[in-house]
Each structure stands twice: as structure tokens, then as C-alpha cells.
Design a protein around this motif. Structure first.
Motif, PDB file in Angstrom:
ATOM      1  N   THR A 130     -73.845 -13.012 -29.239  1.00 12.77           N
ATOM      2  CA  THR A 130     -73.288 -13.941 -28.701  1.00 12.77           C
ATOM      3  C   THR A 130     -73.122 -13.723 -27.184  1.00 12.77           C
ATOM      4  O   THR A 130     -72.261 -12.627 -26.907  1.00 12.77           O
ATOM      5  CB  THR A 130     -71.863 -14.272 -29.475  1.00 12.77           C
ATOM      6  OG1 THR A 130     -72.358 -14.729 -30.873  1.00 12.77           O
ATOM      7  CG2 THR A 130     -71.161 -15.680 -28.753  1.00 12.77           C
ATOM      8  N   ILE A 131     -73.283 -14.587 -26.513  1.00  9.53           N
ATOM      9  CA  ILE A 131     -73.042 -14.396 -25.041  1.00  9.53           C
ATOM     10  C   ILE A 131     -72.295 -15.680 -24.454  1.00  9.53           C
ATOM     11  O   ILE A 131     -72.767 -16.646 -24.489  1.00  9.53           O
ATOM     12  CB  ILE A 131     -74.203 -14.162 -24.204  1.00  9.53           C
ATOM     13  CG1 ILE A 131     -75.171 -12.944 -24.661  1.00  9.53           C
ATOM     14  CG2 ILE A 131     -74.166 -13.996 -22.677  1.00  9.53           C
ATOM     15  CD1 ILE A 131     -76.405 -12.593 -23.916  1.00  9.53           C
ATOM     16  N   SER A 132     -71.213 -15.361 -23.818  1.00 15.09           N
ATOM     17  CA  SER A 132     -70.279 -16.445 -23.412  1.00 15.09           C
ATOM     18  C   SER A 132     -69.670 -16.299 -22.166  1.00 15.09           C
ATOM     19  O   SER A 132     -69.218 -15.332 -21.931  1.00 15.09           O
ATOM     20  CB  SER A 132     -69.373 -16.881 -24.643  1.00 15.09           C
ATOM     21  OG  SER A 132     -68.655 -15.690 -25.022  1.00 15.09           O
ATOM     22  N   LYS A 133     -69.233 -17.178 -21.634  1.00 19.79           N
ATOM     23  CA  LYS A 133     -68.366 -17.492 -20.380  1.00 19.79           C
ATOM     24  C   LYS A 133     -68.564 -16.904 -19.205  1.00 19.79           C
ATOM     25  O   LYS A 133     -67.780 -16.021 -18.789  1.00 19.79           O
ATOM     26  CB  LYS A 133     -66.939 -17.495 -20.768  1.00 19.79           C
ATOM     27  CG  LYS A 133     -66.450 -18.429 -21.826  1.00 19.79           C
ATOM     28  CD  LYS A 133     -65.093 -18.392 -22.371  1.00 19.79           C
ATOM     29  CE  LYS A 133     -64.811 -19.262 -23.275  1.00 19.79           C
ATOM     30  NZ  LYS A 133     -63.176 -19.415 -23.498  1.00 19.79           N
ATOM     31  N   ILE A 134     -69.988 -16.721 -18.800  1.00 18.99           N
ATOM     32  CA  ILE A 134     -70.531 -16.146 -17.726  1.00 18.99           C
ATOM     33  C   ILE A 134     -71.430 -16.948 -17.077  1.00 18.99           C
ATOM     34  O   ILE A 134     -71.769 -17.983 -17.499  1.00 18.99           O
ATOM     35  CB  ILE A 134     -71.077 -14.778 -18.040  1.00 18.99           C
ATOM     36  CG1 ILE A 134     -72.520 -15.103 -18.804  1.00 18.99           C
ATOM     37  CG2 ILE A 134     -70.233 -13.679 -18.584  1.00 18.99           C
ATOM     38  CD1 ILE A 134     -73.253 -13.987 -19.067  1.00 18.99           C
ATOM     39  N   ASP A 135     -71.575 -16.660 -15.463  1.00 21.74           N
ATOM     40  CA  ASP A 135     -72.479 -17.312 -14.812  1.00 21.74           C
ATOM     41  C   ASP A 135     -73.929 -16.526 -14.412  1.00 21.74           C
ATOM     42  O   ASP A 135     -73.558 -15.491 -14.350  1.00 21.74           O
ATOM     43  CB  ASP A 135     -71.882 -17.888 -13.231  1.00 21.74           C
ATOM     44  CG  ASP A 135     -70.805 -19.028 -13.448  1.00 21.74           C
ATOM     45  OD1 ASP A 135     -70.694 -19.720 -14.733  1.00 21.74           O
ATOM     46  OD2 ASP A 135     -70.459 -19.588 -12.414  1.00 21.74           O
ATOM     47  N   VAL A 136     -74.846 -17.288 -14.792  1.00 25.37           N
ATOM     48  CA  VAL A 136     -76.077 -16.720 -14.281  1.00 25.37           C
ATOM     49  C   VAL A 136     -76.911 -17.384 -13.254  1.00 25.37           C
ATOM     50  O   VAL A 136     -77.165 -18.446 -13.381  1.00 25.37           O
ATOM     51  CB  VAL A 136     -77.226 -16.524 -15.742  1.00 25.37           C
ATOM     52  CG1 VAL A 136     -78.456 -16.183 -15.245  1.00 25.37           C
ATOM     53  CG2 VAL A 136     -76.416 -15.798 -16.734  1.00 25.37           C
ATOM     54  N   THR A 137     -77.099 -16.529 -12.250  1.00 26.54           N
ATOM     55  CA  THR A 137     -77.690 -17.329 -10.853  1.00 26.54           C
ATOM     56  C   THR A 137     -78.681 -16.508 -10.253  1.00 26.54           C
ATOM     57  O   THR A 137     -78.546 -15.024 -10.172  1.00 26.54           O
ATOM     58  CB  THR A 137     -76.413 -17.683 -10.045  1.00 26.54           C
ATOM     59  OG1 THR A 137     -76.935 -18.585  -8.917  1.00 26.54           O
ATOM     60  CG2 THR A 137     -75.561 -16.658  -9.478  1.00 26.54           C
ATOM     61  N   ARG A 138     -79.563 -16.958  -9.272  1.00 25.98           N
ATOM     62  CA  ARG A 138     -80.413 -16.446  -8.228  1.00 25.98           C
ATOM     63  C   ARG A 138     -81.440 -15.398  -8.781  1.00 25.98           C
ATOM     64  O   ARG A 138     -81.592 -14.436  -8.195  1.00 25.98           O
ATOM     65  CB  ARG A 138     -79.488 -15.737  -7.213  1.00 25.98           C
ATOM     66  CG  ARG A 138     -78.382 -16.640  -6.647  1.00 25.98           C
ATOM     67  CD  ARG A 138     -77.806 -16.010  -5.348  1.00 25.98           C
ATOM     68  NE  ARG A 138     -78.465 -15.445  -4.290  1.00 25.98           N
ATOM     69  CZ  ARG A 138     -78.235 -14.699  -3.310  1.00 25.98           C
ATOM     70  NH1 ARG A 138     -76.914 -14.181  -3.319  1.00 25.98           N
ATOM     71  NH2 ARG A 138     -79.080 -14.532  -2.415  1.00 25.98           N
ATOM     72  N   SER A 139     -81.785 -15.705  -9.961  1.00 27.63           N
ATOM     73  CA  SER A 139     -82.911 -14.838 -10.633  1.00 27.63           C
ATOM     74  C   SER A 139     -84.113 -15.237  -9.953  1.00 27.63           C
ATOM     75  O   SER A 139     -84.455 -16.250  -9.435  1.00 27.63           O
ATOM     76  CB  SER A 139     -82.918 -15.065 -12.199  1.00 27.63           C
ATOM     77  OG  SER A 139     -84.139 -14.543 -12.486  1.00 27.63           O
ATOM     78  N   PRO A 140     -85.029 -14.123  -9.553  1.00 29.84           N
ATOM     79  CA  PRO A 140     -86.325 -14.476  -9.029  1.00 29.84           C
ATOM     80  C   PRO A 140     -87.086 -15.512  -9.903  1.00 29.84           C
ATOM     81  O   PRO A 140     -88.119 -15.986  -9.543  1.00 29.84           O
ATOM     82  CB  PRO A 140     -87.132 -13.071  -9.026  1.00 29.84           C
ATOM     83  CG  PRO A 140     -85.912 -12.082  -8.876  1.00 29.84           C
ATOM     84  CD  PRO A 140     -84.818 -12.735  -9.791  1.00 29.84           C
TER      85      PRO A 140
END
Length: 409
Positions: free
Chosen positions: A133-143
Motif C-alpha cells: 500500500t502506497i499512500s499520500k505522497i506526490d510523484v513528479t518530474r520522472s524522465p
């Protein structure tokens, strides 16, 4: 204090923290009591990571030591990855592995230098593992993709995430991955610039992946499509929204993006796609179609959904000369620009275009307002639908995504 007493106290503290944060873990004979790990910007990967005073510095380190039932808490801040987060250990149905923020702290995972910025690199790669379970994070600027669920990965939950400004699809489920649950996830402004936006969707279910569920998700301003089911399907989407896909922040089309809200099919020679069920969902202001059949080889079902002001078409279902198609559309609304283009084989009834009803008068036609596309109290669309297995108020289901008096947004 004896070692046994200290361990007992630590177990009590662990139980209280898990209870406060709403995480349920069932200890089992194989793994025993769960361990809590902590990550912080001022941490050190030489620490043991098991207390707020001795956190790890990187999420990668924490992921490398967890076992079934463990939880990783990440303190607030922006974490610039140098390597993809790539777990190799699975949880179990009774003892999931959890990765989440600590308390209400804001966590941003920045992939701009991951793998030295190598093209196609992901921020998070869930490869042939299960029960995370992965929750409540932001994921950004991946190549490349923000998050990839790959190679038979299953029973993974993503909850309350923001995935944005990545160089590929925000969250993609591929290569026969199944039974994953995506809840409350926003995926937006993802753009694969080298191809002019041809492959960056908000969400994708591809390459034989099946039985994946999306609930209360949103996809907007992605260069390609909001949802793309190319070579995959047999999935569920409920209470979700796709809007302004194919358009950038200024309303300009991306060079090569398609711009559909929900693209429900697509396959290469010998492949398959489709058999998706869409309920109580909304597509509006997309560059192309709101709900697009796109050569699905299996029928799709759309119930109680609303399409509004999509540039090319609100509902677009052509005839498939190879497979035929008997798609089902019920209790839905097409309004504003776009219109309905359906093959004769599509089974559609109790929609506003079937019933000869006047154009809907919505409570609001301003995107971003809470009552956008809600029905008004005197709407002839209230109680105009037919039973399709969804709960409703009044004598019969209403038309569209929002049941009057029980709106979900």
C-alpha cells in the motif's frame, strides 16, 4: 529496564501509532510483529531507521529492508531520487507492506535526476510483487512514467497520491498485472516531450493487464489520454473524472497527443482489449472524445456517466468489422458540444439522447465548482433511468454521474 520490558513497550508504541494513522496490520506466525521504519531528509542510511531519532535518509534504503507487515513512514519534504524505488519483497494478504507520509506531512518524490535522468526511468517500479500500500505522497518530474506496475504485480493499493509533470504516463499497469486498486489518485500534466505527447496518459492499463480498479481518480491535461486501455482491460472505473486531456495548461493542443478522456480499447494484431465497466464518471473538455471505444475487441459497459463539451465527440463507438461490438450504455448524458456517434450494434437505452428529453439544466457549468454538472431539483433527468445495479434515491435512477441528493463529488 530489562530487554524484554523495552521490547514490550516498543510494541505498545507501535500498536498505538498504527491505530492513530488508521493502518491495520495482522501479525502472523511467519513474520511476527511489524517493524516501523522512518525516513527523513536529515537522516542517515547508516542508522537503523526504526525511530524518529534514527531515520534513514532515503526511501530506497527503507524499501530494501522491509518485510511483510512493515510500514515505512516518510517525513515531510522533497526527496530527489538518484535511483528508482524498486521493491523486491512482497507483503501478504494479512500483512501488507505500507509506504506513506508521516502524519499529515507533505512528501514530494522528485525524479528529475533519477538514474542520472536516463530516458524512460520511473520514480516507482512495482515489478512482480504483491500486497503493498502506497499512500499520500506526490510523484513528479520522472524522465519516464511516474509509477509503473509491471510483470504480474498484483494486489497493490495506491491511495491519495498526486502524480504530475512526468515524462510519461502518470501511473501505468502493464504486462499481465492484475487486481490492483487505485483510489483517490490525481494524475495530471504528464507529457512525453520527445514524442510530442504521444504516449503520456494519466492512467493506463495495457499489455494483458486485467481486473484493476480505479475509484475517485482524476486525470487532466495529460498530453495523450486520461485513461488508456490499449491491449488491456477487464477493469472498473467508478466516480472518476477525465478532463482537458490533450491540452496544455494554456489550452493549446500538445503536438501529437490524442486527447481522449476514457479510451476503452486498442490492440495490435492478434491482441485484445476492452471489457471495462465505467460507472458514475465524467468526461469533459477533452481535445478528442469523452468516452472512446477505440477498436476494443471486447464490449465495454458505461453506466450513469456524463460527457460534456468534448471537442470531437462525447460518446464515440464505431463498428468493429473484425470483432463486432455490443457495447452497453445506460442512464448517461451527452451535453454541450461533442454529440453521440454510435454503431448500430451498440446497446444504448435510457440515455438522454434516447428519451427525447430537453437539454439538461445543470446546477453549474463552471468546471471546478463543487456542483459542476449536478442536476437541478426540477430536472426531467431525475428518475428517468433504469436499474443497473447502482444505488439511487427516488423512484428510479437519475441520468448522469450525479444522483440528485446523493452526489459523490
Amino acid at each position: 529496564m530489562s530487554k524484554r520490558k523495552r521490547k514490550a513497550q516498543m510494541n505498545v508504541v507501535t500498536a498505538i501509532l498504527l491505530l492513530v494513522l488508521g493502518i491495520t496490520v495482522v501479525p502472523n506466525e511467519t513474520y511476527g510483529n511489524p517493524t516501523l521504519y522512518y525516513v527523513a531528509l536529515n537522516g542517515n542510511d547508516s542508522n537503523n531507521g526504526t525511530s524518529l531519532e534514527t531515520p534513514f535518509a532515503t526511501i530506497n534504503k527503507a524499501v530494501s529492508v522491509v518485510k511483510a507487515g512493515d510500514t515505512i513512514f516518510v517525513r515531510g519534504g522533497t526527496y530527489k531520487l538518484t535511483k528508482t524505488i524498486n521493491p523486491t519483497v512482497s507483503g501478504t494478504a494479512a500483512a501488507r507492506i505500507t509506504l506513506r507520509n508521516y502524519g499529515s506531512e507533505k512528501v514530494i518524490i522528485d525524479g528529475s535526476i533519477v538514474n542520472e535522468g536516463k530516458a524512460g526511468s520511473k520514480v516507482i517500479r512495482m515489478d512482480n510483487i504483491a500486497y503493498w500500500t502506497i499512500s499520500k505522497i506526490d510523484v513528479t518530474r520522472s524522465p519516464g512514467m511516474g509509477i509503473g506496475i509491471l510483470n504480474y504485480a498484483n494486489n497493490i493499493r495506491f491511495e491519495d497520491l498526486n502524480i504530475y509533470n512526468n515524462g510519461g504516463t502518470g501511473l501505468s499497469i502493464e504486462n499481465f498485472s492484475y487486481d490492483n486498486y487505485i483510489n483517490g489518485v490525481n494524475s495530471y500534466f504528464n507529457y512525453d516531450e520527445p514524442t510530442g505527447g504521444e504516449h503520456a496518459d494519466g492512467f493506463a492499463v495495457k499489455a494483458g493487464s486485467v481486473r484493476n480498479t480505479f475509484n475517485r481518480c482524476k486525470a487532466w491535461n495529460n498530453s495523450d489520454d486520461g485513461w488508456d486501455f490499449w491491449g488491456g482491460g477487464q477493469s472498473q472505473i467508478t466516480k472518476s473524472e477525465a478532463f482537458r486531456n490533450g491540452l496544455d495548461a494554456f489550452g493549446n493542443p500538445y503536438p501529437n497527443g490524442d486527447g481522449n478522456g476514457f479510451k476503452l480499447g486498442g490492440h495490435s494484431a492478434g491482441g485484445w482489449s476492452g471489457n471495462n465497466t465505467i460507472r458514475t464518471s465524467v468526461a469533459y473538455d477533452n481535445l478528442a472524445n469523452g468516452f472512446d471505444w477505440n477498436n476494443a475487441s471486447l464490449k465495454n459497459m458505461v453506466y450513469n456517466s456524463t460527457a460534456y463539451n468534448n471537442n470531437r465527440g462525447n460518446f464515440s463507438y464505431a463498428y468493429n468489422f473484425r470483432f463486432g461490438n455490443d457495447d452497453i450504455i445506460r442512464n448517461s448524458i451527452s451535453a454541450g458540444t461533442g454529440g453521440v456517434r454510435l454503431a448500430d450494434t451498440v446497446d444504448h437505452s435510457h440515455n438522454n439522447w434516447n428519451l427525447g428529453l430537453p437539454d439538461p439544466v445543470f446546477a453549474s457549468t463552471t468546471p471546478g465548482t463543487k456542483n459542476f454538472l449536478y442536476l437541478t431539483a426540477n430536472s426531467p433527468y431525475i428518475d428517468a433511468g433504469t436499474t443497473v445495479g447502482l444505488s439511487f434515491t427516488g423512484k428510479a435512477p437519475d441520468l448522469g454521474a450525479f444522483e440528485y441528493g446523493a452526489e459523490w463529488r
